[in-house]
Design a protein around this motif. Structure first.
Motif, short mmCIF file in Angstrom:
data_model
loop_
_atom_site.label_atom_id
_atom_site.label_comp_id
_atom_site.label_asym_id
_atom_site.label_seq_id
_atom_site.Cartn_x
_atom_site.Cartn_y
_atom_site.Cartn_z
N ILE A 112 8.31 -72.05 -82.10
CA ILE A 112 7.20 -72.71 -81.36
C ILE A 112 7.46 -72.75 -80.05
O ILE A 112 6.17 -72.40 -79.17
N VAL A 113 8.48 -73.15 -79.74
CA VAL A 113 8.73 -73.28 -78.30
C VAL A 113 8.65 -71.80 -77.45
O VAL A 113 8.15 -71.66 -76.45
N VAL A 114 9.47 -71.05 -78.14
CA VAL A 114 9.59 -69.47 -77.58
C VAL A 114 7.89 -69.09 -77.52
O VAL A 114 7.51 -68.45 -76.44
N TRP A 115 7.23 -69.12 -78.63
CA TRP A 115 5.86 -68.75 -78.48
C TRP A 115 5.13 -69.45 -77.47
O TRP A 115 4.39 -68.93 -76.73
N TRP A 116 5.09 -70.81 -77.34
CA TRP A 116 4.50 -71.44 -76.01
C TRP A 116 5.00 -70.99 -74.82
O TRP A 116 3.81 -70.81 -73.92
N ALA A 149 3.41 -67.99 -70.02
CA ALA A 149 3.73 -67.01 -69.09
C ALA A 149 2.68 -65.95 -69.08
O ALA A 149 2.34 -65.29 -67.98
N LYS A 150 2.10 -65.63 -70.05
CA LYS A 150 1.09 -64.51 -70.30
C LYS A 150 -0.08 -64.82 -69.58
O LYS A 150 -0.80 -64.08 -68.81
N THR A 151 -0.52 -66.22 -69.78
CA THR A 151 -1.81 -66.90 -69.01
C THR A 151 -1.47 -66.83 -67.74
O THR A 151 -2.31 -66.43 -66.94
N LYS A 152 -0.15 -67.19 -67.14
CA LYS A 152 0.02 -67.13 -65.64
C LYS A 152 -0.22 -65.78 -65.06
O LYS A 152 -0.85 -65.72 -64.07
#
Length: 171
Positions: free
Chosen positions: A156-160, A165-168
């Motif tokens: 979950i932490v890796v996905w978050w 990062a993708k959103t930024k």
């Protein structure tokens, strides 16, 4: 005929104590191995197993033995002529970590022990043939966190982190 029969009965009564008297193990030599339940996840009860070999100076074998462990009196099982085993099982909370005395009794000592238990007089308790010490380290209750939980939280932490990062990068 009747007098011969009576004579045999009288002789038999005099010889009966000689043949019925049990021998006592003199200078018992014991080599023992012990096992206790190491963890709570594989067993619903704590188990103590003591396996020992008994050698008497006077060569006695196939003795009927009893043991007292943690206040419980249990029979000892013969594995071979001089190899014996005793075990008890109880709830984990009733057998906590610590040192336990395993008192091994022959028939005479066990009879004295039972008399003392019935009368409630522990001072007249029979002398054990030998006393062994069993060390129980206690039961391991497992990890504080299950490995499946840690793996799920890591995913979950890796996905978050990847999602933020993708959103930024897209903004």
């Amino acid at each position: 005929m009747a007098s011969t029969h009576k004579m045999l009965v009288v002789v038999g009564l005099f010889l009966l104590p000689i043949f019925a008297a049990g021998d006592t193990c003199l200078s018992p030599q014991i080599k023992a191995e012990t096992y206790t339940t190491p963890e709570i996840t594989v067993s619903s009860e704590t188990i103590f197993i003591v396996q020992f070999s008994l050698a008497c100076r006077n060569g006695l074998q196939n003795l009927n033995l009893h043991a007292e462990i943690a206040g419980k009196t249990v029979p000892v099982t013969k594995v071979e002529n001089t190899l014996y085993q005793v075990s008890i099982a109880d709830e984990h909370k009733n057998l906590p970590a610590g040192s336990y005395n395993v008192k091994i009794y022959d028939e005479e000592g066990y009879t004295d022990l039972r008399k003392a238990q019935r009368s409630g007089d522990r001072s007249s308790e029979g002398k054990p043939l030998v006393t062994l010490t069993l060390q129980h380290a206690g039961v391991w209750k497992g990890h504080l966190l299950q490995s499946e939980f840690v793996a799920a939280m890591t995913a979950i932490v890796v996905w978050w982190m990847a999602y933020t990062a993708k959103t930024k990068l897209q903004a």
